[in-house]
Motif scaffolding. Structure first.
Motif, PDB file in Angstrom:
ATOM      1  N   MET A  90       0.817  -1.203   0.000  1.00  0.00           N
ATOM      2  CA  MET A  90       0.000   0.000   0.000  1.00  0.00           C
ATOM      3  C   MET A  90       0.859   1.265   0.000  1.00  0.00           C
ATOM      4  O   MET A  90       0.523   2.257  -0.652  1.00  0.00           O
ATOM      5  N   TYR A 100       2.050   1.602  -3.593  1.00  0.00           N
ATOM      6  CA  TYR A 100       0.946   1.964  -4.479  1.00  0.00           C
ATOM      7  C   TYR A 100       0.478   3.403  -4.238  1.00  0.00           C
ATOM      8  O   TYR A 100       0.171   4.136  -5.190  1.00  0.00           O
ATOM      9  N   LEU A 149      -7.373   1.037  -1.441  1.00  0.00           N
ATOM     10  CA  LEU A 149      -6.773   1.701  -2.596  1.00  0.00           C
ATOM     11  C   LEU A 149      -7.780   2.623  -3.280  1.00  0.00           C
ATOM     12  O   LEU A 149      -7.450   3.759  -3.663  1.00  0.00           O
TER      13      LEU A 149
END
Length: 290
Positions: free
Chosen positions: A120, A123, A159
């Motif tokens: 995460m 990303y 996300l």
């Protein structure tokens, strides 16, 4: 009722779904996935290669393309000065950055919480870059092994929320574990909620032709963008792996109008350019005749 309306209506029975139709301003637009030319992109000026900063001018002036689908594998830095300069070049040469593919080898649905957190972190750094570049989409990379469904939904939710706060939508693309199942895109979208994600169909990312054509018929009605992929082309531009025009027709019959992002490479830079121009010309011909 066309196939797009039918598919969206079917999904709507599972909850409140928004239409996944591509933005009207991108209809008929043609572009390229930057990963197509990874072998020819360098981090610094080099004879016979181009830098990512030069990519917008190259694709506009030499390939006649407008839409840029970026891939993290082509970035060697994410500092604001670099990203600002790249975004300025995108606008300067009349291009549009639509997507940033998140191709880092991470596992956001790992059973290991530390591995999930690191995925995460990586990303989210890329999502920040996508915002600076003016992208409307980001695409996390499906892994080869099918993830735990609960962990997968939780990871996508995090996300999606992070990207949404920055005006960006997460894309679902057929790759990895999804490539053998013609229903994989529809099933994943259903599990996440159709108003939470959008779809980027890749015409080449299916295990074989027995899966490819029915999968495209099922998935194109939901698609907001398309990676129009070609495998190897012969000297006379024959494409034996699958029928490129049939892939296009399935998309158009489903109501998809673009953007079409070419994805194709060749180890020889000059030949790669010729082949991409050929692909662009084919799409232009098919679009005009549709």
């Amino acid at each position: 009722m066309n196939r797009r309306q039918f598919a969206l209506g079917s999904l709507a029975t599972a909850g409140p779904f928004l239409s996944s139709a591509a933005p009207k301003e991108l209809a008929g637009k043609l572009g390229i996935v930057t990963a197509s030319l990874t072998k020819h992109i360098s981090s610094a000026p080099q004879a016979g290669k181009i830098t990512l900063l030069d990519f917008p001018q190259f694709m506009s002036e030499e390939l006649g393309l407008e839409i840029i689908d970026f891939n993290t594998m082509n970035f060697h830095r994410y500092d604001s000065a670099y990203l600002d300069k790249l975004r300025n070049n995108v606008f300067k040469f009349g291009c549009t950055a639509t997507n940033l593919k998140l191709n880092q080898k991470v596992n956001m649905a790992s059973a290991d919480p530390d591995e999930r957190d690191e995925a995460m972190r990586i990303y989210k750094e890329s999502i920040n870059a996508a915002k600076t570049l003016g992208c409307r989409w980001v695409r996390p990379l499906p892994r080869s092994e099918k993830p735990d469904s609960i962990l997968q939904v939780a990871a996508f939710d995090e996300l999606i929320d992070y990207a949404g706060e920055r005006g960006i939508t997460v894309l679902v693309e057929n790759f990895g574990w999804m490539m053998k199942d013609p229903d994989s895109i529809i099933n994943l979208v259903e599990s996440l909620g159709g108003d939470r994600v959008e779809v980027g169909v890749d015409t080449g990312n299916w295990s074989d032709n027995a899966v490819r054509y029915p999968a495209l018929e099922k998935s194109f009605p939901l698609s907001t963008t398309c990676d129009f992929k070609a495998k190897g082309l012969s000297e006379s531009f024959d494409h034996s792996a699958y029928d490129l025009e049939r892939c296009f027709r399935i998309g158009r019959d489903a109501g998809f109008q673009g953007p079409w992002c070419l994805e194709h490479g060749n180890a020889d830079f000059s030949r790669a350019k010729r082949e991409l121009i050929w692909m662009r010309e084919q799409l232009e011909t098919w679009i005009a005749a549709a």
